[in-house]
Scaffold this active site. Structure first.
Site, short mmCIF file in Angstrom:
data_model
loop_
_atom_site.label_atom_id
_atom_site.label_comp_id
_atom_site.label_asym_id
_atom_site.label_seq_id
_atom_site.Cartn_x
_atom_site.Cartn_y
_atom_site.Cartn_z
N ASP A 53 0.86 -1.18 0.00
CA ASP A 53 0.00 0.00 0.00
C ASP A 53 0.90 1.24 0.00
O ASP A 53 2.11 1.14 0.27
CB ASP A 53 -0.88 -0.04 1.26
CG ASP A 53 -1.67 1.23 1.47
OD1 ASP A 53 -2.38 1.64 0.54
OD2 ASP A 53 -1.56 1.82 2.57
N MET A 54 0.32 2.39 -0.28
CA MET A 54 1.13 3.62 -0.32
C MET A 54 0.90 4.50 0.90
O MET A 54 1.76 4.60 1.77
CB MET A 54 0.83 4.39 -1.61
CG MET A 54 1.39 3.71 -2.85
SD MET A 54 3.20 3.66 -2.91
CE MET A 54 3.55 5.33 -3.46
N GLY A 64 -5.46 2.50 -3.04
CA GLY A 64 -6.74 3.08 -3.41
C GLY A 64 -6.58 4.31 -4.27
O GLY A 64 -7.57 4.86 -4.77
N ASP A 109 -1.90 -0.83 6.05
CA ASP A 109 -2.21 -0.17 7.33
C ASP A 109 -3.70 0.05 7.55
O ASP A 109 -4.11 0.46 8.64
CB ASP A 109 -1.50 1.18 7.42
CG ASP A 109 -2.16 2.24 6.55
OD1 ASP A 109 -2.39 1.97 5.34
OD2 ASP A 109 -2.48 3.32 7.07
N ASN A 147 -8.84 -1.31 3.73
CA ASN A 147 -8.85 -1.67 2.31
C ASN A 147 -7.63 -2.51 1.92
O ASN A 147 -7.48 -2.88 0.75
CB ASN A 147 -8.96 -0.42 1.41
CG ASN A 147 -7.80 0.53 1.57
OD1 ASN A 147 -7.08 0.51 2.57
ND2 ASN A 147 -7.62 1.40 0.59
#
Length: 267
Positions: free
Chosen positions: A8-9, A44, A216, A219
């Site tokens: 994830d970013m 996302g 984290d 999603n």
């Protein structure tokens, strides 16, 4: 043996200043390329936004954007899952007129869209996360675009309640999920980071437990559940993330993702 890494970013790979240790990543990335380890950015966020963080790496980084709705590889969009326009119009009309809420972003393939009537605070928030962003007078009619997601910023104290309300009202038509820090993503049912990542792993003949995954927020749950080598970031505030991930990584402000990758590469 690790054959793929998915991260994830926001709140995970990126630090609180919305950046990362580029020199350190370059050294790691060279090792990944040399060892033929896939690097997958699963977020996302908007496809164009994600690519902007990794210039000149389109040939080797795979992007899963908009929570799994879009796959980008080799500088090209490989697949897109989208909502019917009629349904998106119904949901937007509900958000705007029933709740008098202008604080949302409609995410398309060409651009993301927000209303000119939104507050300046929300517009500044949106510009932080959307590389291609257009302000429009109205969203009725909808823009001429393929529509993949609606993003809301409602505050941490309201997020779970609104998620529950949306999922009850539009059961099986959409999936609302907390993306962390008071944000909500309205996504296509059964399309998520995990389901899209699983298809890619199958295509590459990579077993799930040959994957290293980091996240984290809620999603990220399906992605973290894919592998026994899954890491919750120390800064995560989601109990579901802690319950799903197998391990803990240092926080995003400590370059936790890079630290864990290094431990695998140089063990």
């Amino acid at each position: 043996m690790i054959k793929a890494i998915a991260t994830d970013m926001d709140g995970t790979f990126l630090n609180s200043n919305n950046t990362y240790d580029k020199a350190r990543f370059e050294a790691i990335y060279k090792q990944l390329v040399d060892q033929n380890i896939k690097f997958i950015v699963a977020s996302g966020n908007q496809y164009a936004q994600l690519k902007s963080f990794f210039p000149e790496k389109d040939g080797t980084i795979t992007y899963i954007s908009e929570n799994g709705a879009i796959i980008g590889q080799s500088g090209q969009l490989q697949s897109i899952a989208s909502f019917p326009h009629e349904f998106i119009q119904e949901v937007l009309d509900d958000l705007i007129y029933r709740t008098n809420n202008n604080e949302f972003i409609l995410c398309g393939v060409k651009s993301a869209y927000l209303l000119k009537a939104a507050s300046s605070h929300f517009k500044n928030f949106a510009k932080k996360y959307y590389y291609k962003l257009a302000e429009v007078d109205t969203l009725n009619p909808l823009p001429d675009d393929t529509l993949v997601k609606i993003a809301l910023d409602v505050g941490i104290e309201k997020a779970e309640l609104i998620v529950d309300q949306l999922n009850k009202k539009y059961a099986h038509q959409l999936l609302a999920v907390s993306s962390g820090h008071g944000s909500i993503d309205i996504t296509i049912p059964e399309i998520n980071k995990g389901s899209t990542l699983a298809k890619l792993l199958n295509k590459w003949s990579i077993q799930p437990n040959e994957l290293l995954a980091f996240g984290d927020a809620n999603n990220d749950l399906e992605m973290l559940a894919l592998t026994k080598r899954s890491y919750a970031m120390q800064n995560s505030t989601s109990n579901k993330v802690w319950q799903t991930a197998q391990y803990q990584a240092p926080s995003n402000d400590e370059s936790g993702v890079l630290s864990v990758i290094e431990s695998y590469l140089f063990e």
